[in-house]
Design a protein around this motif. Sequence first.
Motif, short mmCIF file in Angstrom:
data_model
loop_
_atom_site.label_atom_id
_atom_site.label_comp_id
_atom_site.label_asym_id
_atom_site.label_seq_id
_atom_site.Cartn_x
_atom_site.Cartn_y
_atom_site.Cartn_z
N LEU A 150 37.97 53.82 -13.65
CA LEU A 150 39.27 53.16 -13.55
C LEU A 150 39.13 51.79 -12.90
CD1 LEU A 150 42.35 53.27 -13.89
CD2 LEU A 150 42.47 54.42 -11.67
N ARG A 151 38.38 51.72 -11.82
CA ARG A 151 38.17 50.43 -11.16
C ARG A 151 37.44 49.45 -12.08
NH1 ARG A 151 36.73 53.72 -6.69
NH2 ARG A 151 34.53 53.24 -7.03
N GLN A 152 36.46 49.94 -12.82
CA GLN A 152 35.73 49.07 -13.74
C GLN A 152 36.64 48.55 -14.84
OE1 GLN A 152 32.50 51.64 -14.96
NE2 GLN A 152 31.13 50.88 -13.36
N SER A 153 37.52 49.40 -15.35
CA SER A 153 38.41 48.97 -16.43
C SER A 153 39.40 47.91 -15.97
CB SER A 153 39.17 50.16 -17.00
OG SER A 153 40.09 50.68 -16.06
N LEU A 154 39.66 47.88 -14.66
CA LEU A 154 40.60 46.89 -14.12
C LEU A 154 39.93 45.58 -13.74
CD1 LEU A 154 42.78 49.22 -11.85
CD2 LEU A 154 43.30 48.38 -14.14
N THR A 155 38.61 45.52 -13.91
CA THR A 155 37.88 44.28 -13.62
C THR A 155 37.20 43.71 -14.85
OG1 THR A 155 35.92 45.56 -12.95
CG2 THR A 155 37.47 44.94 -11.22
N ASN A 156 37.39 44.36 -16.00
CA ASN A 156 36.78 43.90 -17.25
C ASN A 156 37.86 43.28 -18.13
OD1 ASN A 156 36.08 44.42 -20.26
ND2 ASN A 156 34.10 44.64 -19.21
N GLY A 157 37.63 42.05 -18.57
CA GLY A 157 38.65 41.32 -19.33
C GLY A 157 39.07 42.02 -20.61
N MET A 158 38.11 42.51 -21.38
CA MET A 158 38.44 43.18 -22.64
C MET A 158 39.19 44.48 -22.40
SD MET A 158 37.64 41.34 -25.16
CE MET A 158 37.81 42.57 -26.46
N ASP A 159 38.77 45.22 -21.38
CA ASP A 159 39.49 46.47 -21.07
C ASP A 159 40.92 46.18 -20.63
OD1 ASP A 159 37.33 48.01 -21.70
OD2 ASP A 159 36.65 48.29 -19.64
N LEU A 160 41.08 45.15 -19.82
CA LEU A 160 42.42 44.79 -19.36
C LEU A 160 43.31 44.41 -20.54
CD1 LEU A 160 41.66 42.68 -16.16
CD2 LEU A 160 42.93 44.84 -16.26
N PHE A 161 42.76 43.65 -21.48
CA PHE A 161 43.54 43.26 -22.66
C PHE A 161 43.93 44.49 -23.47
CE2 PHE A 161 43.74 42.21 -27.18
CZ PHE A 161 44.71 41.22 -27.18
N GLY A 162 42.96 45.38 -23.70
CA GLY A 162 43.24 46.57 -24.50
C GLY A 162 44.26 47.49 -23.87
N GLN A 163 44.22 47.61 -22.53
CA GLN A 163 45.10 48.55 -21.85
C GLN A 163 46.50 48.00 -21.63
OE1 GLN A 163 44.45 51.64 -21.33
NE2 GLN A 163 42.26 51.61 -21.77
N PHE A 164 46.62 46.69 -21.46
CA PHE A 164 47.90 46.14 -21.04
C PHE A 164 48.55 45.22 -22.07
CE2 PHE A 164 45.62 47.16 -17.12
CZ PHE A 164 46.54 48.03 -16.56
N PHE A 165 47.92 45.09 -23.25
CA PHE A 165 48.54 44.28 -24.30
C PHE A 165 49.87 44.88 -24.74
CE2 PHE A 165 49.18 43.59 -28.89
CZ PHE A 165 49.36 42.22 -28.88
N TRP A 166 49.88 46.17 -25.03
CA TRP A 166 51.11 46.81 -25.52
C TRP A 166 52.19 46.89 -24.45
CZ3 TRP A 166 52.26 46.89 -30.33
CH2 TRP A 166 51.26 46.98 -31.30
N PRO A 167 51.86 47.24 -23.19
CA PRO A 167 52.91 47.18 -22.16
C PRO A 167 53.54 45.81 -22.03
CG PRO A 167 51.06 48.47 -21.37
CD PRO A 167 50.63 47.88 -22.67
N LEU A 168 52.73 44.77 -22.06
CA LEU A 168 53.28 43.42 -21.95
C LEU A 168 54.11 43.07 -23.17
CD1 LEU A 168 50.22 41.54 -20.40
CD2 LEU A 168 52.36 42.15 -19.27
N LEU A 169 53.67 43.54 -24.34
CA LEU A 169 54.44 43.27 -25.56
C LEU A 169 55.79 43.97 -25.52
CD1 LEU A 169 53.94 41.67 -28.19
CD2 LEU A 169 53.26 43.83 -29.26
N THR A 170 55.83 45.17 -24.98
CA THR A 170 57.12 45.88 -24.87
C THR A 170 58.05 45.18 -23.89
OG1 THR A 170 56.17 47.39 -23.22
CG2 THR A 170 56.16 48.12 -25.51
N LEU A 171 57.49 44.58 -22.84
CA LEU A 171 58.32 43.81 -21.91
C LEU A 171 58.94 42.61 -22.61
CD1 LEU A 171 56.24 43.82 -18.60
CD2 LEU A 171 58.38 45.02 -19.06
#
Length: 283
Positions: A19-40
Motif C-alpha cells: 500500500l505504501r509503495q502504491s502511494l509513492t509510484n506515479g503510475m500506481d497513483l494514476f491508476g488508482q485515483f484517476f476514476w475517483p478524480l473523474l467522478t469528482l
Amino acid sequence: MNPMSVAVQAGFRRGWIELRQSLTNGMDLFGQFFWPLLTLVALFFMRNGTFEASGVGLGSLALPGVVGMLIAFTGMFGIAQYLALDREDGTLLRAKATPNGMVGYLVGKITTTAGLIGIQVVLVLGGGALLVGGVHLDSVTAWTTFLWVLVLGTLATLPLGAIIGSVFESPRTMGFISFPIMGLVAISGIFYPITSMPGWLQGLAQVFPIYWLGLGMRSAMLPDSAVAVELEGSWRQLETVAVLGVWTVIGLVIAPIVLRRMARRESGANLAVRREKAMQRAY
C-alpha cells in the motif's frame, strides 16, 4: 507460534508495504485515483441540478452513490488485477511454493485493496462534500450506518474480485469484465435515481451489490427528506444488510474453492507459456 498465524501476520505486513509503495509510484497513483478524480469532476457539473420536482440536488444524491460505487469497483477490480498480474509474473507460483504462502499472499492483497478503498472513500467524500455539499454525517447514527455499509460492502465485493481474478490469466483480458460492471453502475442509481428507470431494470439492479451500496450510503449521508426519491420511499436498511450479507456469504464460500483450483493449476510450465505469449505480443 502457529505457522498459520505467522503467515497471516506476514500477509498484513506485506499488504501495508504494498500500500505504501502504491502511494509513492506515479503510475500506481494514476491508476488508482484517476476514476475517483473523474467522478469528482462529474459531481462538480451536477452540483446545480435537481431531481425532477423533488428539489433534491443531483450532486448530493450522486455523492453517496459514487462512494458506494468506488467500494464495489475497487473491491472487485483491485484484487482481481493483482491476481492476474501476479499469475503472469510468477509471484503467485512463488507464493504457492512457500508453506502457507497462499494465505499470506491473499491476506496481503486484501489488506492493500481495503486500504486503497479507505483512501479513495476519504478522497471522494471530502472532495465531494466541498464541491456539492448536502452531506449530513452529523450524528452517531449516521456514522454508524456509514461504517457498517463500508465494512459490509467491502466484505461483499473483495471475494468477488478474487473470483474474477482467478478466471482471467492475463490482466490484458480483464477489460472484458469492465463492460458489464459499468453497465451495472449505469442502472444502479449511482448518478440518477433508480426510480426513473423501467421496472425490469430496477429489478435487475437490485440483484447486485452496487445498488445496495449506493442506497446504504445515501441512507447514512442524506437527510430523511431525500428518501422520497427512493423505491418504496424507504432506505430499506434491513434489505441492504440482507443482500450484501448474501453476497458476502456467496463470495466467502466460492472464492476459496476457486482460488485453490487456480493455485493447483499454477506450474512452471504454465508460467513459461504465459511469458512466451506476452513476449510474442510485445514483438
